[in-house]
Design an enzyme around this catalytic site. Structure first.
Site, short mmCIF file in Angstrom:
data_model
loop_
_atom_site.label_atom_id
_atom_site.label_comp_id
_atom_site.label_asym_id
_atom_site.label_seq_id
_atom_site.Cartn_x
_atom_site.Cartn_y
_atom_site.Cartn_z
N HIS A 1 0.85 -1.20 0.00
CA HIS A 1 0.00 0.00 0.00
C HIS A 1 0.88 1.24 0.00
O HIS A 1 1.07 1.89 1.01
CB HIS A 1 -0.91 0.01 1.23
CG HIS A 1 -1.77 -1.21 1.35
ND1 HIS A 1 -2.90 -1.38 0.61
CD2 HIS A 1 -1.64 -2.32 2.12
CE1 HIS A 1 -3.45 -2.55 0.92
NE2 HIS A 1 -2.71 -3.13 1.82
N GLN A 2 1.38 1.59 -1.18
CA GLN A 2 2.38 2.64 -1.28
C GLN A 2 1.88 4.03 -0.93
O GLN A 2 2.63 4.85 -0.45
CB GLN A 2 2.87 2.69 -2.72
CG GLN A 2 3.25 1.35 -3.24
CD GLN A 2 4.71 1.25 -3.48
OE1 GLN A 2 5.40 2.26 -3.50
NE2 GLN A 2 5.18 0.06 -3.66
N LYS A 3 0.62 4.30 -1.22
CA LYS A 3 0.14 5.68 -1.07
C LYS A 3 -0.36 5.94 0.35
O LYS A 3 -0.72 7.06 0.69
CB LYS A 3 -1.01 5.96 -2.05
CG LYS A 3 -0.56 5.97 -3.50
CD LYS A 3 0.09 7.30 -3.88
CE LYS A 3 0.80 7.19 -5.21
NZ LYS A 3 1.84 8.17 -5.41
N ASN A 4 -0.38 4.92 1.16
CA ASN A 4 -0.95 5.08 2.50
C ASN A 4 0.03 5.77 3.44
O ASN A 4 1.22 5.49 3.43
CB ASN A 4 -1.31 3.70 3.04
CG ASN A 4 -1.91 3.80 4.41
OD1 ASN A 4 -1.19 3.96 5.39
ND2 ASN A 4 -3.21 3.74 4.48
#
Ligand SMILES: [Zn+2]
Lengths: 318, 348
Positions: free
Chosen positions: A101-104
Site C-alpha cells: 500500500h504505497q500511497k498510504n
C-alpha cells in the site's frame, strides 16, 4: 455466514453493526459483507476495550482490506504496547504492508511510533535499507521522504551515509526534487544547533559544484537552480558570483543559444543589480515571456514593471 | 456521500474544441446528488473514514454551482450530528473517533447550512465545546495533533485555526477572554516549515508541496500574519514557485517534475489568491484544462483528462473555476474553501 461469526475463537463477541443507517437516506449503508463483518467485531472489542492477541489479528485483517482507516491503526498500536508485543516482528509485517500500500500514510506514522519505541534496539541500518527499497517503487513518495528525515534526526544519521544516499538517488534521476530537498536537509538541518551548513565556505563551495555538475547534465531542470539560489540566500553571498554559471546556459545577446529558462531567469536578477544592466534584464524578460516560458507571461511582465521598464515587447524572438 | 470513483471519466465530447468547453452545471449537481445512492459498492465502505469530508466536498461544490439546496438540509444535519463524539469533536462517520480534520469539515458543513441551532439542542453551548476540543489538541511546540494518536501535520494546524475562526474562538476574536490557544506558537511552527525555495512543506525541512503551501499560507492568513511575515519579497518568491507549477498543458502540479492534477489547481491558486499573485497564472489555459477533466455526459471531475471522476476533484475543480472568475459561479473564499458570502459573516 462470515469468517468471524463461524470462528469459535470469536463466539463470545456480539458484533456491533454500524449505527449508520435508519430512516435517513443520506446515511443508510450497505457494507460489503466481509469488510462489514470484520468491522463489526472491531467495534465490539473496542467497545469492551479488549486488548488481546486476537485483536492484533483482527486489526491485521482489517488493515489488509483497508489500510486507510485511521481508527484501526490507533487501536492496533494501543494493543501492541499494552501486550508488550515483539516490535521487531511488527516491523517485519509492516514492511510487507508498506510495499503493498504505497500511497498510504498511516503506515508511516505507525512505523515511526514503533521505531521510536524501539529506540537504541532498532536496527537503524535496516530502516535505511527498507526506505531505499520503497524508493525503488516510487522515488518521490512524500511520506517516505518525511519518514527518512525523521530517522536522520532521531538517530543522528547526518554523517552516516545520507549525503552519499542523495547522490545515489540523484544519479538515478537528477530531476528528483525530493532528493534535492533531502540533500538540503542533510547539509543544513543542524544550523540551529550550531553545525554549519552552506554558511561554511568549504561546504558552500562543495554544494555549488555539485549543483553545477547536475545542471550540466540537464540544464532545464528546476531543482539545482533553486538549490544554488537557496545557497546564496542562506549564506548571504553575492548573486553576481553566479553570473558565469547563468551565462553558460543563457545569453541575451544570442537568444537562439538559450539552453535553460532558469538560467535566463537568474541572469535577470544578476543584470538588474548591475549598474546599466536594466535594459539587458528587460530584454531577457521579453525572451522569457515570448519564447522560453510563455505560460508565465504575466509573471515576467510583473518582473519587468518592478524594474520600472515598460510592458513586454513581443518583437523579441529567439 | 460516496467517495467511490466514477462512474464516468473526464473527457472532451466528440467534435468539441477546447474553446467551446462549457461547465456542465446541471450534470455536476445531478452527479453529486447521485453519490449517496451508490452504497452497494465496496469502495463506498472503504472510504467510510472520509465520509464527512465527502459531504463537505459535495456540499461546497453545490454551493459554488449555485444549487445550495440540492441536498436535503435535514438529512445533512442528522448525519453531522450522528458523527458527534462526547469530547465535542466529530468523527469521519458515526462510531469513528473524533478527529480534528473531521471536526473541521463538520463545522464547515454546519456553517453552510446554518445548523448550529440544531446542534445546540443536542449539545448546549456547542460552539465553545467544539472550540475546546480543538484547542485541547495543541502541543507545546504550537502544532496540533489530529487525534489522541499524536500524529502531527500542518493540515491539522490549519484545520484547527479555520475551525476556531468559524466558531469565533480565535484569540483576536475574543480579546477580553483568556486565549484558548497559543496562536504565536502555532504560526512560529508554520514559519519553520518554509523552505529554501520560498515554499512550504509538511514539517520543518520537508519538501515544498502545493497542498502544504495552501495549509501554511491559509493558517498565516487566518491568523492575520500573512502580510507581515512574507512581505512583498516573500510573496514574490512564493508566487514565483507557485506559478512555476503551471505546465504547458495549462494544468498545475504539486511539486517540480510531477504530474498535473485538478486538485492542485485549487491549492496553488488559492495560495496565490491569498498572497495577491493570482494574475500570474495563465487563466485561459487553466480554465480549459479543468473543463477537460469533467465528464460532460454524467457529471463529476477527474484529476486529469481520461481518469475516473470523484467528488474530491469535482469540488476543487469547481472552486478553481470560481477563483478564475468563471461566469455564473458563486465566489469562493480562498482560505476557507466556502462561499465568500458565508465567510463574510464571520468576524475575522
Ligand atoms: Zn488530485
Amino acid at each position: 455466514m462470515g469468517k468471524y461469526s463461524e470462528d469459535p475463537k470469536w463466539s463470545d463477541i456480539d458484533p456491533l453493526p454500524t449505527d449508520e443507517g435508519g430512516p435517513n437516506p443520506l446515511a443508510a449503508i450497505a457494507y460489503a459483507e466481509d469488510y462489514e463483518e470484520t468491522m463489526s467485531y472491531l467495534r465490539a472489542v473496542m467497545a469492551a476495550n479488549e486488548l488481546s492477541p486476537r485483536v492484533l489479528e483482527l486489526t491485521e485483517d482489517l488493515i489488509d482490506m483497508n489500510p486507510a482507516h485511521y481508527t484501526v491503526w490507533l487501536y492496533r498500536s494501543k494493543c501492541l504496547f499494552h501486550l508488550h508485543s515483539d516490535l521487531h516482528e511488527e516491523l517485519e509485517w509492516l514492511n510487507e504492508t508498506a510495499l503493498q500500500h504505497q500511497k498510504n500514510y498511516q503506515i508511516w506514522h505507525h512505523r515511526l511510533t514503533i521505531v521510536d519505541a524501539l529506540g537504541e534496539e532498532c536496527d537503524v541500518q535496516g530502516e535505511q535499507e527498507f526506505v531505499a527499497r520503497m524508493f525503488e517503487k516510487d522515488a518521490k513518495n512524500y511520506h517516505v521522504w518525511s519518514y527518512r528525515q525523521w530517522l536522520v534526526k532521531r538517530f543522528q544519521l547526518w554523517e552516516k551515509g545520507e549525503l552519499e544516499f542523495t547522490e545515489k538517488m540523484l544519479e538515478e534521476d537528477v530531476r528528483n526534487n525530493s532528493a534535492w530537498n533531502h540533500r538540503w536537509y542533510v547539509v543544513n538541518g543542524r544550523e540551529a544547533e550550531g553545525v554549519k551548513g552552506v554558511t561554511d565556505p568549504e561546504i558552500r563551495e562543495r554544494e555549488i559544484k555539485y549543483a553545477e555538475a547536475a545542471i550540466a547534465k540537464a540544464p532545464q531542470n528546476q531543482s539545482p537552480w533553486n538549490y544554488v539560489r537557496g545557497i546564496r540566500k542562506a549564506s548571504g553571498t553575492e548573486l553576481a558570483a553566479l553570473k558565469p554559471l547563468a551565462e553558460r546556459y543563457a545569453s541575451v545577446e544570442r537568444p537562439g543559444t538559450v539552453r535553460s529558462s532558469f538560467a535566463l531567469d537568474l541572469l535577470v536578477d544578476i543584470l538588474s543589480e548591475e549598474s546599466g544592466g536594466k535594459q539587458q534584464a528587460g530584454k531577457a524578460l521579453d525572451l522569457l515571456a515570448t519564447t522560453y516560458d510563455p505560460i508565465r507571461k504575466n509573471y515576467w511582465a510583473y518582473r519587468k514593471s518592478q524594474l520600472g521598464l515598460g510592458s513586454i515587447e513581443t518583437a523579441a524572438t529567439a | 456521500m460516496s467517495l467511490a470513483a466514477g462512474p464516468g471519466r473526464g473527457h472532451v465530447a466528440v467534435g468539441q474544441l477546447p474553446e467551446e468547453l462549457k461547465l456542465v452545471v446541471d450534470k455536476h449537481v445531478a452527479y453529486i446528488q447521485s453519490l449517496d445512492t451508490r452504497k452497494d459498492e465496496l469502495e463506498y465502505h472503504l472510504t467510510e473514514h472520509l465520509r464527512i469530508g465527502g459531504i463537505y466536498w459535495g456540499l461546497t461544490a453545490l454551493h459554488l454551482l449555485g444549487h445550495p439546496d440540492a441536498l436535503p438540509r435535514e438529512g445533512l444535519i442528522d448525519y453531522v450530528l450522528s458523527c458527534l463524539c462526547e469530547s465535542g469533536g466529530f468523527g469521519a462517520a458515526p462510531g469513528h473517533d473524533a478527529h480534528i480534520l473531521y471536526t473541521g469539515y463538520s463545522v464547515q458543513i454546519l456553517t453552510m447550512i446554518d445548523g448550529f441551532g440544531a446542534l445546540e439542542e443536542r449539545l448546549p453551548d456547542c460552539k465553545q465545546k467544539i472550540a475546546r476540543f480543538v484547542a485541547s489538541h495543541q502541543q507545546p511546540d504550537g502544532t496540533f495533533a489530529g487525534d489522541e494518536w499524536g500524529e502531527i501535520d500542518t493540515r491539522f494546524l490549519f484545520s484547527a485555526l479555520y475551525t476556531l475562526s468559524l466558531l469565533g474562538y480565535l484569540p483576536h476574536q475574543r480579546p477580553s477572554e483568556p486565549p484558548l490557544i497559543n496562536l504565536p506558537a502555532a504560526t512560529a511552527y508554520i514559519k519553520a516549515c518554509q523552505n529554501f525555495d520560498g515554499a512550504f512543506g509538511v514539517s520543518p525541512g520537508a519538501e515544498s508541496h502545493s497542498g502544504q503551501v495552501f495549509t501554511c499560507v491559509g493558517a498565516l492568513y487566518i491568523a492575520g500574519e500573512l502580510d507581515s511575515y512574507l512581505g512583498e519579497e516573500g510573496k514574490d518568491r512564493l508566487g514565483a514557485w507557485l506559478s512555476e507549477r503551471q505546465l504547458p498543458s495549462g494544468g498545475l502540479n504539486g511539486r517540480p517534475e510531477k504530474l498535473v492534477d485538478v486538485c492542485y489547481s485549487w491549492w496553488v491558486m488559492s495560495s496565490m489568491a491569498m498572497i495577491g499573485r493570482l494574475h500570474w497564472i495563465d487563466k485561459a489555459k487553466l480554465t480549459a484544462f479543468i473543463l477537460q477533466c469533467q465528464d460532460p455526459d454524467e457529471g463529476g471531475m477527474a484529476d486529469r483528462p481520461g481518469d475516473m471522476v470523484d467528488v474530491f476533484h469535482t469540488v476543487f475543480g469547481v472552486a478553481g473555476l470560481s477563483l478564475l472568475g468563471y461566469p455564473g459561479l458563486v465566489e469562493v473564499d480562498p482560505a476557507y474553501c466556502m462561499p465568500r458570502h458565508i465567510t463574510a459573516q464571520i468576524s475575522k
